[in-house]
Design a protein around this motif. Structure first.
Motif, mmCIF file in Angstrom:
data_model
loop_
_atom_site.group_PDB
_atom_site.id
_atom_site.type_symbol
_atom_site.label_atom_id
_atom_site.label_comp_id
_atom_site.label_asym_id
_atom_site.label_seq_id
_atom_site.Cartn_x
_atom_site.Cartn_y
_atom_site.Cartn_z
ATOM 1 N N ASP A 22 0.853 -1.189 0.000
ATOM 2 C CA ASP A 22 0.000 0.000 0.000
ATOM 3 C C ASP A 22 0.885 1.234 0.000
ATOM 4 O O ASP A 22 1.543 1.536 0.989
ATOM 5 N N MET A 23 0.955 1.897 -1.163
ATOM 6 C CA MET A 23 1.854 3.048 -1.271
ATOM 7 C C MET A 23 1.096 4.354 -1.051
ATOM 8 O O MET A 23 1.519 5.411 -1.515
ATOM 9 N N GLY A 24 -0.032 4.280 -0.390
ATOM 10 C CA GLY A 24 -0.821 5.486 -0.158
ATOM 11 C C GLY A 24 -1.752 5.734 -1.332
ATOM 12 O O GLY A 24 -2.916 5.348 -1.290
ATOM 13 N N LYS A 32 -1.759 1.015 -4.981
ATOM 14 C CA LYS A 32 -1.496 -0.259 -4.343
ATOM 15 C C LYS A 32 -0.788 -1.150 -5.345
ATOM 16 O O LYS A 32 -1.233 -1.272 -6.492
ATOM 17 N N VAL A 33 0.343 -1.728 -4.925
ATOM 18 C CA VAL A 33 1.072 -2.610 -5.828
ATOM 19 C C VAL A 33 0.794 -4.046 -5.415
ATOM 20 O O VAL A 33 1.056 -4.439 -4.284
ATOM 21 N N ASP A 34 0.238 -4.831 -6.357
ATOM 22 C CA ASP A 34 0.032 -6.247 -6.073
ATOM 23 C C ASP A 34 1.295 -7.002 -6.463
ATOM 24 O O ASP A 34 1.531 -7.255 -7.638
ATOM 25 N N PRO A 63 10.753 -12.828 -14.574
ATOM 26 C CA PRO A 63 11.351 -11.533 -14.912
ATOM 27 C C PRO A 63 11.453 -10.631 -13.685
ATOM 28 O O PRO A 63 10.832 -10.886 -12.662
ATOM 29 N N SER A 64 12.262 -9.617 -13.841
ATOM 30 C CA SER A 64 12.442 -8.667 -12.747
ATOM 31 C C SER A 64 11.101 -8.031 -12.385
ATOM 32 O O SER A 64 10.315 -7.694 -13.271
ATOM 33 N N GLY A 65 10.830 -7.914 -11.123
ATOM 34 C CA GLY A 65 9.586 -7.295 -10.676
ATOM 35 C C GLY A 65 8.418 -8.255 -10.645
ATOM 36 O O GLY A 65 7.293 -7.851 -10.363
ATOM 37 N N LYS A 91 9.511 -12.358 -7.102
ATOM 38 C CA LYS A 91 10.330 -13.466 -6.578
ATOM 39 C C LYS A 91 10.857 -13.151 -5.175
ATOM 40 O O LYS A 91 10.745 -13.969 -4.251
ATOM 41 N N SER A 92 11.429 -11.962 -5.035
ATOM 42 C CA SER A 92 11.996 -11.604 -3.729
ATOM 43 C C SER A 92 10.905 -11.502 -2.674
ATOM 44 O O SER A 92 11.073 -11.948 -1.537
ATOM 45 N N THR A 93 9.786 -10.925 -3.076
ATOM 46 C CA THR A 93 8.662 -10.810 -2.156
ATOM 47 C C THR A 93 8.273 -12.195 -1.649
ATOM 48 O O THR A 93 8.092 -12.407 -0.443
ATOM 49 N N LEU A 94 8.204 -13.151 -2.566
ATOM 50 C CA LEU A 94 7.849 -14.518 -2.195
ATOM 51 C C LEU A 94 8.894 -15.135 -1.264
ATOM 52 O O LEU A 94 8.553 -15.757 -0.247
#
Ligand SMILES: Nc1ncnc2c1ncn2[C@@H]1O[C@H](COP(=O)(O)OP(=O)(O)O)[C@@H](O)[C@H]1O
Ligand SMILES: [Mg+2]
Lengths: 428, 245
Positions: B32-34, B37-39, B59-61, B64-67
C-alpha cells in the motif's frame, strides 16, 4: 528434523532462556565496548554529562567523608563523652570570635585545680597547654613544626594518644616537673630509625628532655601529620617555657547521658568563680564534640542537597545526550538490525543489545568520572580532608549505568520494533 | 500424496502432510503506497517437499523476492495461508518467527548482508548467539561451517578483505551453521561473475546431496539448471511449475 515448535515452558526451557539472555547480553557488552573504542572522542563528548555528574558526586562524597574521618579521629576522639573548657567556643562565626577575643579570659591552672576539687561525678579531668610549633633536635638531626604540649598525666585517658613504647607522663613526673617527654612516631622515624628511643635525650625549643615513651602512630589529616608532637608535664612546661599558660581543660563524663549535667555544672562553677551576673554571657567556651558534630551534620546536609541537585541535572542532561546518540546509532545501524533479525534475533535480543550498549557507554562515563574524582580527591587531600569512599565509587558507577539503561530504553525499543524486511532494505 | 487431496485438506484448514515442508495457498502481498497499491503477489499457491531442490524464475519485478521473504518468515502475506513444517505461519508470534528464522531457515541474500565490521567467524557465529549456544560450541561450529565452504583459512578476515565469492560463501556458512531444514537463496550469484557463481552452485549441489531442501531464486537458466524443479513466476502468479531431469 526440528519442527517449528517453540520450546515448552519447562524449567529447562526457562534456564535456557536465561542462558540465551546472558549470551546476548555478553555479546552486547563487547559490541558496546567496541563502539566506544572506535569512536573515542565522540563517546567522550557524549559522556561528558555523566562524567561531570559522577566526578562531582564522588568528589563531594570524598571531601565529606574526609571531613567525617577527621572529625571522627580528632574532635569526636577527644575521647568518648569528653568536653573541653577553653577560652573560646569552637566553630563559631568569625564575628563572634572577634568579640569573644575581647571579652573572654584565658583558662588558668588555678581553674583546673578548682574544677578538680569542686566538680563532682566526672570520670577524668585533664589540662593541656599548647606551645606554638617548634623544632626538635637530636644530635645533628632537626625536625620542624613539632607541636609542643604541656599535659597532666590524666590526659592519657582523655586524649587520642596511646602508648606504644615505654610509658606516659606520670604523677611523679608531674609533681617534680621532670624534664621528660612522650613523643610521636615522626620523631622516632627521624631521630631513632631502628634504634631504641627510650632514655635518649632530645632538645626541644632549646631545652633537653629525656624520652620516656612513644605514642602509637595516628596518621595524617588535612595533609598534616598527627604524629609530629612532643608532650611534657604541664608543670615542666610552666617551669621552662610559659610560667602562666593559657590552658584547655578536658572533662570526661562516665556516660553520654551525664555530659549535659556535667557541662552545666562546669558552666555554673566557672560563672560563679568569675562573678558573672546572670545577664552576662559566658566568658569562656564549653566545647563538646556533639556541638561540632551537629554543626557539621547541618553543613553536610546542605552540601548534599546542593550536590544532589547538581548531579541530577548533569545526569539527566547526560542521559538525554546519550539517548540522542543512541537514536542516531539505531538509524545508522538499521541495516545491521535487519541482518540480526533475519538471523533470528528476537525483539528482546535487540532491545537488550541497545540497552546494554547504552548502559555500558554511560558506565564507561561513570568510570572516567570515578578516575577523575580519585585524582581530584588526591589533590584535595594535600591541603584539605578527602577520602574516596568505596560506596561513592559504587554509587557513581551504578547511577551512571542506570542513567544509560533508562535513557537507552526508548532508542532500544525503537530498534527492537523495526520490521526485519524494512530494516534489511535500508542499505547500510 | 495427490495434490487434490492436499488442496481439499487445506480447505478444511488442517496441516499439510508431513513431508511437505512448505505449502503456500492463495498468497497475496499488496504494497500500500498510499495513492497506489502494488500487487506483488496475486494468489500464489504451491508446495515443496522435504529434500527438493527448487529454482524460482521470473522476470524482474515479478515478485520473486517478495515470495522468498514470505517463505523465509521475514515478511507476512496480506492474505492467504503459508504453512511451514506443518505450522500456519500467520498464527505465530514474533518470537516464534524469530525462532524459525534462527533454527529452521538459512537465508542467503544477493547482497550477502554480512556485518561489515565483524570477522567472517563472528558473522557465522551470529545465529548461534541468538540460539544461546555456549561459546566453545559456538566457535567450534562456526569454524566447522566455514571449513565446509572452504574458508577455514579466512576466519579472521573481515568482509572487505574477502572477494565477492568468498563473501557469499561466508553468508552460506552462516545460513548453514544452525543446521536449518530449508536453505533459501535469493539470487545468490546475482552479484558474482559466472565462474564464481558456478562455484557457489556446486556448493549448493553438495548441500542438496547431503539432504538439504533448497529453494533459490535466479533469472539465469544456467543457474536454474542445477535445480530439479523450476517454478516460473509472472506478475505475482505461478506461470509454470515444471520438473527437470
Ligand atoms: N517495499 C516495497 N514497497 C512497494 N513496492 C514493492 C516493495 N517491494 C517490492 N515492491 C514491488 O513489488 C513487485 C515485486 O518486487 P520483487 O519481489 O522485488 O520482484 P523480483 O524480486 O521478482 O524482482 C515490484 O513491482 C516491486 O516494485
Ligand atoms: Mg529480487
Amino acid at each position: 528434523m526440528t519442527s517449528g515448535q517453540t520450546p515448552a515452558r519447562s524449567a529447562g526451557a526457562r534456564r535456557r532462556e536465561l542462558y540465551n539472555a546472558w549470551v546476548t547480553a555478553r555479546e552486547a557488552f563487547w559490541i558496546a565496548l567496541d563502539a566506544l573504542y572506535t569512536h573515542k572522542l565522540r563517546s567522550f563528548l557524549t559522556l561528558l554529562g555523566v562524567v561531570i555528574a559522577t566526578t562531582t558526586l564522588i568528589v563531594v562524597m570524598s571531601v565529606i567523608n574526609g571531613m567525617n574521618l577527621y572529625i571522627a579521629n580528632h574532635i569526636a576522639n577527644l575521647g568518648a563523652n569528653t568536653f573541653v573548657l577553653s577560652q573560646f567556643e569552637w566553630a563559631q562565626g568569625h564575628a563572634a570570635w572577634v568579640k569573644a577575643q575581647r571579652r573572654n579570659k584565658p583558662i588558668r591552672i588555678e581553674d583546673y585545680e578548682f574544677l578538680k576539687e569542686n566538680l563532682e561525678g566526672y570520670k577524668a579531668i585533664g589540662a593541656t597547654s599548647q606551645y606554638p610549633s617548634r623544632s626538635a633536635k637530636y644530635e645533628r638531626q632537626i625536625l620542624y613544626d613539632v607541636s609542643l604540649t604541656g599535659v597532666t598525666p590524666s590526659m592519657i585517658d582523655i586524649g587520642q594518644q596511646r602508648v606504644e613504647l615505654g610509658r606516659y607522663i606520670t604523677e611523679p613526673d608531674y609533681l617534680h616537673a621532670a624534664m621528660v617527654c612522650f613523643i610521636g612516631q615522626d620523631l622516632v622515624d627521624k631521630f631513632f630509625p631502628g634504634a631504641d628511643p627510650l632514655g635518649k635525650e632530645i632538645e626541644v625549643n632549646g631545652r633537653v628532655f629525656r624520652v620516656i615513651g612513644v605514642a602509637r602512630r595516628i596518621g595524617t589529616t588535612f595533609g598534616v601529620s598527627q604524629d609530629n608532637f612532643v608532650q611534657i608535664p604541664l608543670t615542666s612546661f610552666q617551669r621552662v617555657f610559659v610560667a602562666r599558660p593559657s590552658i584547655n581543660i578536658s572533662v570526661q563524663a562516665w556516660a553520654a547521658a551525664q555530659m549535659l549535667p556535667l557541662e552545666d555544672e562546669v558552666r555554673t562553677l566557672m560563672r560563679v568563680r568569675r562573678h558573672l551576673p546572670f545577664t552576662e554571657k559566658d566568658t569562656f567556651g564549653i566545647n563538646a564534640s556533639a556541638t561540632i558534630m551537629s554543626l557539621w551534620e547541618r553543613l553536610t546536609g546542605s552540601i548534599f542537597a546542593v550536590t544532589i541537585g547538581v548531579v541530577a541535572v548533569f545526569m539527566v542532561v547526560g542521559g538525554i545526550v546519550i539517548m540522542n546518540i543512541m537514536l542516531a546509532s539505531v538509524t545508522e545501524r538499521t541495516h545491521e538490525i535487519g541482518i540480526r533479525k533475519s538471523l533470528g534475533a528476537r525483539r528482546r535480543d535487540i532491545l537488550t543489545q541497545f540497552v546494554i550498549e547504552s548502559a555500558v557507554m554511560a558506565g564507561a562515563g561513570g568510570l572516567i568520572g570515578v578516575i577523575l574524582a580519585v585524582l581530584i580527591s588526591q589533590i584535595v587531600e594535600r591541603f584539605f580532608a578527602s577520602a574516596v569512599p568505596l560506596s561513592g565509587v559504587f554509587l557513581g558507577l551504578a547511577l551512571s549505568a542506570a542513567v544509560g539503561l533508562f535513557f537507552g530504553i526508548y532508542p532500544a525499543s525503537k530498534a527492537a520494533k523495526l520490521d526485519p524486511i524494512e530494516a534489511l532494505r535500508m542499505e547500510g | 500424496m495427490e495434490p487434490q487431496t492436499l488442496d481439499s485438506q487445506l480447505r478444511e484448514s488442517s496441516a499439510p502432510p508431513d513431508d511437505i515442508v512448505i505449502h503456500a495457498h492463495d498468497l497475496w502481498k499488496i504494497y500500500d503506497m498510499g495513492t497506489v497499491k502494488v500487487d506483488a503477489l496475486c494468489g500464489l499457491s504451491f508446495s515443496i517437499r522435504r529434500g527438493e531442490y527448487v529454482a524460482i524464475m521470473g522476470p524482474s519485478g515479478s515478485g520473486k523476492s517478495t515470495l522468498m521473504n514470505l517463505i523465509g518468515c521475514l515478511d507476512t502475506p496480506t492474505h492467504g495461508q503459508y504453512w511451514l513444517n506443518g505450522r500456519l505461519v500467520s498464527q505465530l508470534t514474533d518470537d516464534e518467527l524469530a525462532y524459525i528464522r534462527n533454527k529452521e531457515i538459512g537465508f542467503v541474500f544477493q547482497t550477502f548482508n554480512l556485518l561489515a565490521r565483524a570477522t567472517a567467524l563472528h558473522n557465522v557465529e551470529l545465529p548461534l548467539i541468538y540460539s544461546g549456544t555456549p561459546v566453545e560450541e559456538r566457535l567450534m561450529r562456526a569454524e566447522e561451517s566455514l571449513r565446509l565452504v572452504e574458508l577455514g583459512d579466512r576466519i579472521q578476515h573481515k568482509p572487505n578483505e574477502l572477494s565477492g565469492g568468498q563473501r557469499q560463501r561466508v553468508a552460506i556458512a552462516r545460513a548453514l551453521v544452525n543446521h536449518p531444514s530449508i536453505l533459501l537463496a535469493d539470487e545468490p550469484t546475482g552479484n558474482l561473475d559466472s565462474t564464481t557463481g558456478e562455484e557457489i552452485m556446486n556448493l549448493f549441489d553438495r548441500l542438496h546431496q547431503s539432504g538439504n531442501t533448497i529453494i533459490l531464486v535466479t533469472h539465469e537458466h544456467d543457474i536454474a539448471a542445477h535445480a530439479h524443479r523450476i517454478i516460473h513466476i509472472r506478475d505475482g502468479r505461478v506461470d509454470r511449475d515444471e520438473p527437470l531431469e
